[in-house]
Design a protein around this motif. Sequence first.
Motif, mmCIF file in Angstrom:
data_model
loop_
_atom_site.group_PDB
_atom_site.id
_atom_site.type_symbol
_atom_site.label_atom_id
_atom_site.label_comp_id
_atom_site.label_asym_id
_atom_site.label_seq_id
_atom_site.Cartn_x
_atom_site.Cartn_y
_atom_site.Cartn_z
ATOM 1 N N ILE A 60 0.799 -1.826 -0.160
ATOM 2 C CA ILE A 60 0.255 -0.314 -0.239
ATOM 3 C C ILE A 60 0.657 1.078 -0.094
ATOM 4 O O ILE A 60 0.715 2.197 -0.476
ATOM 5 N N ALA A 61 2.157 1.236 0.880
ATOM 6 C CA ALA A 61 2.982 2.661 0.764
ATOM 7 C C ALA A 61 3.962 2.686 -0.571
ATOM 8 O O ALA A 61 3.730 3.629 -1.213
ATOM 9 N N TYR A 62 4.197 0.892 -1.045
ATOM 10 C CA TYR A 62 4.711 2.002 -2.680
ATOM 11 C C TYR A 62 3.844 1.844 -3.775
ATOM 12 O O TYR A 62 4.321 2.851 -4.371
ATOM 13 N N ALA A 63 2.342 1.891 -3.205
ATOM 14 C CA ALA A 63 1.353 1.772 -4.987
ATOM 15 C C ALA A 63 1.506 4.282 -4.266
ATOM 16 O O ALA A 63 1.407 4.265 -4.905
ATOM 17 N N THR A 64 1.265 3.632 -3.201
ATOM 18 C CA THR A 64 1.364 5.879 -2.653
ATOM 19 C C THR A 64 1.914 6.604 -3.275
ATOM 20 O O THR A 64 2.218 7.168 -3.438
ATOM 21 N N ASP A 65 2.816 6.105 -3.095
ATOM 22 C CA ASP A 65 4.550 6.566 -3.676
ATOM 23 C C ASP A 65 4.126 7.236 -5.084
ATOM 24 O O ASP A 65 4.824 8.044 -5.158
ATOM 25 N N GLN A 66 3.981 5.671 -5.741
ATOM 26 C CA GLN A 66 4.068 6.224 -7.356
ATOM 27 C C GLN A 66 2.542 6.637 -7.819
ATOM 28 O O GLN A 66 3.002 7.496 -8.353
ATOM 29 N N ILE A 67 1.436 6.513 -6.805
ATOM 30 C CA ILE A 67 1.105 7.464 -7.222
ATOM 31 C C ILE A 67 1.199 8.904 -7.645
ATOM 32 O O ILE A 67 1.197 10.300 -7.824
ATOM 33 N N ILE A 68 1.907 8.761 -5.823
ATOM 34 C CA ILE A 68 1.944 10.807 -5.861
ATOM 35 C C ILE A 68 3.389 10.929 -6.758
ATOM 36 O O ILE A 68 2.967 11.856 -7.344
ATOM 37 N N ASP A 69 4.608 10.241 -7.213
ATOM 38 C CA ASP A 69 5.072 10.766 -8.337
ATOM 39 C C ASP A 69 4.179 10.927 -9.196
ATOM 40 O O ASP A 69 4.318 12.027 -10.128
ATOM 41 N N LEU A 70 3.290 9.754 -10.177
ATOM 42 C CA LEU A 70 2.618 10.324 -10.813
ATOM 43 C C LEU A 70 1.569 11.635 -10.829
ATOM 44 O O LEU A 70 2.134 12.593 -12.034
#
Length: 102
Positions: A60-70
């Motif tokens: 969940i943390a990894y996906a959240t970070d990816q979305i923030i980057d996008l």
Amino acid sequence: DATIQFPPQKLYVETMRRIKRISRQIARSCALSGTLLPPRFKAIIDRFGDDPVAMKQAGIAYATDQIIDLIANGVTHIHLYTMNRPEIAEAILRNLSGIVNL
């Protein structure tokens, strides 16, 4: 009564078997296709892959970070695939509550 109760140990063992099987499938797919996993993603799997609760949180943390980057790079629409796990999508959205306007 059609309810079947499983002892927690059996569920844990079964969950661990599934995690290990999925890990082997990912490794095989990557080897066959020549795909390399991002180092951070691989480190997360290596560190938390044996603990379903920790792996879920780390994912969940990894996906959240990816979305923030996008979002930071101008992406305006994101679609989540959570494999019929709405609680994961909910946790990600909760992490993004101050960033994304719903």
